[in-house]
Write a protein that holds these residues in place. Structure first.
Motif, PDB file in Angstrom:
ATOM      1  N   PRO A 100     144.219 -35.741 -10.049  1.00  0.00           N
ATOM      2  CA  PRO A 100     144.434 -36.317  -8.716  1.00  0.00           C
ATOM      3  C   PRO A 100     144.264 -37.831  -8.752  1.00  0.00           C
ATOM      4  N   PRO A 101     144.564 -38.526  -7.664  1.00  0.00           N
ATOM      5  CA  PRO A 101     144.366 -39.977  -7.620  1.00  0.00           C
ATOM      6  C   PRO A 101     142.923 -40.357  -7.937  1.00  0.00           C
ATOM      7  N   ASN A 102     142.772 -41.500  -8.580  1.00  0.00           N
ATOM      8  CA  ASN A 102     141.460 -42.063  -8.936  1.00  0.00           C
ATOM      9  C   ASN A 102     140.737 -41.251  -9.997  1.00  0.00           C
ATOM     10  N   VAL A 103     141.447 -40.375 -10.676  1.00  0.00           N
ATOM     11  CA  VAL A 103     140.859 -39.579 -11.759  1.00  0.00           C
ATOM     12  C   VAL A 103     141.742 -39.733 -12.991  1.00  0.00           C
ATOM     13  N   THR A 104     141.106 -39.858 -14.153  1.00  0.00           N
ATOM     14  CA  THR A 104     141.837 -39.992 -15.417  1.00  0.00           C
ATOM     15  C   THR A 104     141.381 -38.915 -16.387  1.00  0.00           C
ATOM     16  N   ALA A 105     142.333 -38.204 -16.951  1.00  0.00           N
ATOM     17  CA  ALA A 105     142.046 -37.240 -18.007  1.00  0.00           C
ATOM     18  C   ALA A 105     142.285 -37.933 -19.351  1.00  0.00           C
ATOM     19  N   ARG A 106     141.467 -37.603 -20.330  1.00  0.00           N
ATOM     20  CA  ARG A 106     141.546 -38.317 -21.611  1.00  0.00           C
ATOM     21  C   ARG A 106     141.358 -37.355 -22.778  1.00  0.00           C
ATOM     22  N   SER A 123     131.590 -37.442 -39.937  1.00  0.00           N
ATOM     23  CA  SER A 123     132.226 -36.796 -38.792  1.00  0.00           C
ATOM     24  C   SER A 123     133.608 -37.348 -38.497  1.00  0.00           C
ATOM     25  N   GLY A 124     133.902 -38.530 -39.005  1.00  0.00           N
ATOM     26  CA  GLY A 124     135.236 -39.065 -38.864  1.00  0.00           C
ATOM     27  C   GLY A 124     135.371 -40.087 -37.756  1.00  0.00           C
ATOM     28  N   ALA A 125     136.375 -40.925 -37.904  1.00  0.00           N
ATOM     29  CA  ALA A 125     136.670 -41.958 -36.922  1.00  0.00           C
ATOM     30  C   ALA A 125     137.868 -41.528 -36.085  1.00  0.00           C
ATOM     31  N   PRO A 126     138.009 -42.087 -34.869  1.00  0.00           N
ATOM     32  CA  PRO A 126     139.155 -41.721 -34.030  1.00  0.00           C
ATOM     33  C   PRO A 126     140.480 -42.098 -34.693  1.00  0.00           C
ATOM     34  N   ILE A 127     141.447 -41.202 -34.605  1.00  0.00           N
ATOM     35  CA  ILE A 127     142.799 -41.512 -35.086  1.00  0.00           C
ATOM     36  C   ILE A 127     143.767 -41.658 -33.913  1.00  0.00           C
ATOM     37  N   GLY A 128     143.285 -41.390 -32.704  1.00  0.00           N
ATOM     38  CA  GLY A 128     144.147 -41.566 -31.544  1.00  0.00           C
ATOM     39  C   GLY A 128     143.468 -41.183 -30.246  1.00  0.00           C
ATOM     40  N   THR A 129     143.820 -41.879 -29.172  1.00  0.00           N
ATOM     41  CA  THR A 129     143.317 -41.596 -27.829  1.00  0.00           C
ATOM     42  C   THR A 129     144.459 -41.757 -26.835  1.00  0.00           C
ATOM     43  N   ASP A 130     144.558 -40.826 -25.906  1.00  0.00           N
ATOM     44  CA  ASP A 130     145.546 -40.933 -24.842  1.00  0.00           C
ATOM     45  C   ASP A 130     144.873 -40.659 -23.509  1.00  0.00           C
ATOM     46  N   SER A 131     145.233 -41.459 -22.496  1.00  0.00           N
ATOM     47  CA  SER A 131     144.691 -41.296 -21.150  1.00  0.00           C
ATOM     48  C   SER A 131     145.822 -40.975 -20.186  1.00  0.00           C
ATOM     49  N   PHE A 132     145.520 -40.122 -19.208  1.00  0.00           N
ATOM     50  CA  PHE A 132     146.498 -39.700 -18.208  1.00  0.00           C
ATOM     51  C   PHE A 132     145.907 -39.952 -16.826  1.00  0.00           C
ATOM     52  N   ALA A 133     146.293 -41.065 -16.230  1.00  0.00           N
ATOM     53  CA  ALA A 133     145.749 -41.456 -14.929  1.00  0.00           C
ATOM     54  C   ALA A 133     146.478 -40.726 -13.813  1.00  0.00           C
ATOM     55  N   ILE A 162     138.306 -33.545 -25.032  1.00  0.00           N
ATOM     56  CA  ILE A 162     139.018 -33.773 -23.779  1.00  0.00           C
ATOM     57  C   ILE A 162     138.012 -33.864 -22.637  1.00  0.00           C
ATOM     58  N   GLY A 163     138.369 -34.600 -21.590  1.00  0.00           N
ATOM     59  CA  GLY A 163     137.452 -34.747 -20.465  1.00  0.00           C
ATOM     60  C   GLY A 163     138.050 -35.595 -19.366  1.00  0.00           C
ATOM     61  N   PHE A 164     137.305 -35.687 -18.257  1.00  0.00           N
ATOM     62  CA  PHE A 164     137.712 -36.479 -17.108  1.00  0.00           C
ATOM     63  C   PHE A 164     136.783 -37.672 -16.961  1.00  0.00           C
ATOM     64  N   VAL A 165     137.365 -38.802 -16.569  1.00  0.00           N
ATOM     65  CA  VAL A 165     136.574 -39.991 -16.251  1.00  0.00           C
ATOM     66  C   VAL A 165     136.972 -40.447 -14.850  1.00  0.00           C
ATOM     67  N   GLY A 166     136.092 -41.200 -14.224  1.00  0.00           N
ATOM     68  CA  GLY A 166     136.374 -41.642 -12.853  1.00  0.00           C
ATOM     69  C   GLY A 166     135.734 -40.715 -11.833  1.00  0.00           C
ATOM     70  N   ASN A 167     136.236 -40.737 -10.618  1.00  0.00           N
ATOM     71  CA  ASN A 167     135.695 -39.931  -9.525  1.00  0.00           C
ATOM     72  C   ASN A 167     135.841 -38.444  -9.840  1.00  0.00           C
ATOM     73  N   PRO A 168     134.757 -37.703 -10.026  1.00  0.00           N
ATOM     74  CA  PRO A 168     134.868 -36.298 -10.420  1.00  0.00           C
ATOM     75  C   PRO A 168     135.068 -35.328  -9.259  1.00  0.00           C
ATOM     76  N   ARG A 169     135.123 -35.832  -8.027  1.00  0.00           N
ATOM     77  CA  ARG A 169     135.134 -34.919  -6.888  1.00  0.00           C
ATOM     78  C   ARG A 169     136.479 -34.219  -6.670  1.00  0.00           C
TER      79      ARG A 169
END
Length: 210
Positions: A122-128, A140-150, A184-191
């Motif tokens: 939803p608005p104001n929420v980003t999945a990553r 454990s390894g280093a990141p090879i890629g990150t994508d965000s979906f606002a 995977i997870g959500f950042v921003g307003n969790p409501r």
């Protein structure tokens, strides 16, 4: 011998010569086809395993392809949610997929990963999503890629990450492990309510001479 017999014998000889030439031409082609069917890359995948809160035992299906250089895992419950009634632990999840890679002496390998899933943000929420790669002796390894979906967003997604050549525990050749950890997870307003899933991961390994 009359004219009909003469013509018939000549026609027969022409046909026989033509068939012989076709056979001679087909033999190298068949040999080339057989050679092309042989694996040209000696680096192979011998096993695939998984673990994590996003992929508990028995919740995913795995397969190694006939070429032994690609593998796939299909997830049944690798997802996270956002919303006012969702706990913090349900807003993030991870899965570790480990490939055992057989690498002959004189070879290293590089890998690629394609992941497909679904995101409802939803608005104001980003999945990553973030993927880390660990190897034998590499931690454990280093990141090879990150994508965000606002948000707002409601769609399927596909991401791909490629790696640089890796060696088995710092050496050139020998069995090694490639562990891909997807978070995977959500950042921003969790409501507001939201969902993000990983439906499948496809791996490919390619040999690289040292």
């Amino acid at each position: 011998m009359d004219v009909r017999e003469l013509c018939g014998s000549r026609v027969l000889r022409v046909l026989l010569v033509g068939l012989a030439l076709c056979a001679l031409g087909a033999a190298p082609a068949a040999a080339e086809d057989a050679q092309a069917a042989l694996p040209s890359d000696p680096v192979t995948i011998s096993s695939i395993t998984y673990q994590g809160d996003g992929c508990p035992a028995g919740t995913a299906g795995t397969a190694i392809r006939e070429d032994l250089q690609s593998a796939e895992i299909i997830y049944d419950q690798f997802l996270v949610r956002a919303g006012s009634a969702v706990s913090d632990s349900a807003r993030k999840s991870s899965c570790r997929v480990t490939l055992t890679v057989q690498t002959p002496t004189g070879w290293s390998w590089a890998a690629s990963l394609r992941q497909a899933g679904y995101v409802l943000a939803p608005p104001n929420v980003t999945a990553r999503t973030t993927v880390r790669l660990g190897t034998t002796g590499g931690g454990s390894g280093a990141p090879i890629g990150t994508d965000s979906f606002a948000g707002p967003r409601d769609e399927d997604y596909l991401v791909q990450y490629d790696t640089e050549p890796r060696r088995s525990g710092g050496t050139c050749g020998g069995p090694s492990s490639a562990t891909f950890t997807t978070e995977i997870g959500f950042v921003g307003n969790p409501r507001p309510d939201g969902v993000m899933s990983v439906d499948n991961s496809k791996f490919a390994i390619v040999g690289v001479p040292c």
